[in-house]
Scaffold this active site. Structure first.
Site, PDB file in Angstrom:
ATOM      1  N   GLU A 247       0.831  -1.205   0.000  1.00 22.34           N
ATOM      2  CA  GLU A 247       0.000   0.000   0.000  1.00 22.34           C
ATOM      3  C   GLU A 247       0.858   1.245   0.000  1.00 22.34           C
ATOM      4  O   GLU A 247       1.989   1.241   0.509  1.00 22.34           O
ATOM      5  CB  GLU A 247      -0.871   0.035   1.267  1.00 22.34           C
ATOM      6  N   LYS A 249       2.322   4.535   1.368  1.00 25.57           N
ATOM      7  CA  LYS A 249       2.515   4.999   2.744  1.00 25.57           C
ATOM      8  C   LYS A 249       2.413   6.514   2.739  1.00 25.57           C
ATOM      9  O   LYS A 249       3.191   7.196   2.075  1.00 25.57           O
ATOM     10  CB  LYS A 249       3.864   4.564   3.298  1.00 25.57           C
ATOM     11  N   PHE A 339      -7.031   2.891   5.130  1.00 27.14           N
ATOM     12  CA  PHE A 339      -6.371   1.621   4.831  1.00 27.14           C
ATOM     13  C   PHE A 339      -6.908   0.440   5.626  1.00 27.14           C
ATOM     14  O   PHE A 339      -6.462  -0.685   5.444  1.00 27.14           O
ATOM     15  CB  PHE A 339      -4.845   1.719   4.931  1.00 27.14           C
TER      16      PHE A 339
END
Ligand code: AMP
Length: 580
Positions: A247, A249, A339
């Site tokens: 993912e 950051k 997230f």
């Protein structure tokens, strides 16, 4: 009933010891004797707080009120109290030194808590004076020993050195026979963030009660944290699932959002209530999260929609303010990149796998420019991670967070485990260590690059053998102008066949050859052994060294090809990298 005097003398003993085990024993003995309605308060007080860590009540008094109250109780002016505090470094000691009033009736823990809560909660006209008056009354009625701790508690500087885990150990020892039982309590604490609630439940209902503590809206869940590794190639093995999610950051502020119909509460990473600071995020959550109730985990970032870039963390931090909140929110709008999903419509999602949580998140949250699920890829190889990572850096992000996709990839509240691994630009030593390489070849450009070159073949200089040895083919980092200008710039060095002092392997042979003339500065990710490139060629093992993920930085026209990075320097970088 427990008297505040009992507590104060325990605090004194806690301060006198530096042994954690002794602290636990002292606390366990204290807690074992506290009735259910006071045990929560005792836990808060030991931590120097008035309520659960996330509660605003802890922010309601503060140093200034404490100083004014000590002054009032001592019959002196606040300036003298401030001066004494500078000398002694502590409001507790100041109160003991300056206040001579005799103590009144013994204070109970519950009384002290009631009064402190009233003080913290007072608001409106005249509340500042009312706070000072109430606190001065409390401090004046105390014994000197109690005064010390009351003043520290009010000023927010208890500093007993006791942490939340120490209290959990003590609770386990007092009520479950041994501190080895702490994990049973820790989970309840991690999902409620309220140590008083855990203590009360344990005292009243025992372990079954604690086990039944569940995720509750408006009570923050302690955030899951990330691990780090020294090398990007370790990530997959460490996480241990065949595929992982990588993912983006974000470098912003961690925000946990609790949506309860239209009622939205936001918590920071330290679990303080920051709802008031992000009215825009509150709005986005209300508007775009389709579930009635949900708890989201994500990052607030300042994204500049005009330029399409992320603004620095410091810019976002200007949102951390008490006054002019909406004005500054207009100047620096926040975007919420979500997230994780921890709870939805009455169900805790903590024990669902990450892929399940993510899938559900995508169902309840669409893509909007101000709020959306974090961008990511799912991959099973290190090159995939590296490519996504480099693309993130290009977009101005900090790096990536890699996450397990295994069946047991649960959300581990409060834990720092190998399920989440961050990889940031500052862990890559060679990224800042550029190489100056010589262009010796190029491949034909195709598609968008028709009419120019697709990539250039770069070499280092082997000083001992006076040879140029290839290290990498480089196709990224060029601006559009640089790219279209390549044929013109390299035209003068173009030759028909492989130049004399160049060592190249057949599989790396380019479409076009160039005499060693042009030097470029190149940024790479790491140096690896490779059968393709000839730098430091080892004839027995049939391997050389290669620079992975090279990027063009700039032309080094002032350098001659023999001044390029040498093969020996590349070998030294390779060795250094292994020592990290
Ligand atoms: P660090 O603060 O460097 O230890 O990195 C961990 C922090 O990165 C987390 O606490 C989050 O605030 C932040 N973060 C940014 N993007 C993500 C993401 N996609 N997943 C998890 N954490 C993230």
């Amino acid at each position: 009933m427990v008297t505040f005097a009992t507590l104060a003398s325990c605090f004194e003993r806690l301060e006198a010891t530096s042994s954690r085990n002794e602290m636990i024993a002292l606390l366990a003995r204290l807690l074992a004797g506290v009735p259910p309605d006071e045990i929560g308060i005792v836990c808060y007080f030991v931590l120097g707080e008035i309520g659960p860590g996330y509660s605003e009540v802890n922010l309601g008094i503060g140093e200034r009120t404490a100083a004014a109250a000590i002054a009032l109780a001592a019959g002196t002016d606040p300036a003298s109290v401030e001066a004494a505090a500078r000398e002694l470094g502590d409001y507790g000691d100041v109160a003991v030194r300056l206040i001579a009033a005799p103590a009144g009736e013994p204070l109970s823990v519950a009384d002290v808590h009631r009064t402190l809560s009233r003080i913290a909660g007072a608001s409106g006209p005249g509340s500042a004076d009312r706070k000072v008056g109430l606190l001065a009354g409390l401090i004046a009625a105390a014994t000197p020993r109690e005064r010390r701790y009351l003043s520290r508690l009010a000023a927010g500087e208890m500093r007993l050195g006791v942490g939340d885990m120490t209290i959990l150990d003590a609770l386990a020892e007092a009520f479950l026979g041994s501190k080895a039982q702490r994990p049973s309590l820790e989970h309840a604490y991690n999902i409620s963030s309220d140590i008083g609630h855990v203590a009360r439940t344990l005292r009243e209902e025992g372990l079954p009660g604690v086990r039944a503590i569940s995720v509750t809206l408006h009570k923050p869940i302690r955030p899951m944290l990330t691990q780090r590794v020294a090398r990007i190639s370790e990530i997959l093995e460490r996480i241990g699932s065949p595929v992982i999610a990588v993912e983006e950051k974000y470098d912003g502020e961690r925000i946990q959002a609790h949506k309860d119909g239209d009622d939205v509460t936001l918590f920071s990473r330290r679990l303080t209530d920051v709802t008031g600071q992000y009215p825009d995020i509150v709005r986005h959550v209300r508007q775009h999260v389709t579930a009635d109730t949900a708890i989201l985990d994500g990052e607030a970032v300042a994204f500049d929609h005009e330029t399409g870039t992320y603004r620095p963390f410091q810019t976002l931090m200007r949102r951390r303010r008490k006054y002019r909140v909406s004005e500054v929110a207009g100047e620096i709008p926040a975007t919420y990149r979500v997230f994780d999903l921890l709870y939805v419509n009455g169900d805790s999602y903590l024990y669902r796998s990450y892929p399940d949580r993510r899938a559900r998140l995508e169902e309840i949250l669409g893509r909007d420019k101000h709020i959306s699920p974090a961008d990511r890829i799912v991959t099973g190889d290190t090159d995939g991670i590296t490519e996504f990572y480099l693309a993130c850096i290009e977009r101005g992000l900090e790096g990536v967070v890699c996450k397990s996709c295994a069946e047991d990839s649960f959300y581990r509240a409060g834990a720092r485990e190998w399920q989440w691994i961050k990889w940031k630009s500052d862990y890559v030593p060679d990224l800042s260590d550029t190489l100056d390489l010589v262009i010796v070849g190029a491949s034909a450009g195709r598609g968008k690059r028709a009419g120019t070159y697709g990539s250039v073949l770069c070499a280092a200089y082997n000083h001992e053998d006076d040879l140029f040895q290839t290290v990498c083919g480089m196709g990224t980092g060029f601006s559009d102008v640089d790219l279209s200008d390549l044929p013109r710039r390299l035209a003068g060095a173009r030759v028909d066949r492989q130049p004399a002092r160049l060592m190249v392997n057949p599989q790396a042979a380019p479409d076009f050859w160039f005499a060693p003339r042009h030097v470029v500065e190149v940024l790479g990710l790491e140096i690896t052994e490779s059968p393709d490139h000839t730098c430091n060629w080892d004839p027995e093992r049939r391997r050389g060294l290669a620079l992975r993920f090279p990027r063009f930085v700039r032309w080094r026209d002032e350098k001659s090809p023999e001044q390029a990075t040498t093969a020996a320097e590349v070998a030294a970088m390779f060795r250094r990298q292994r020592e990290v």
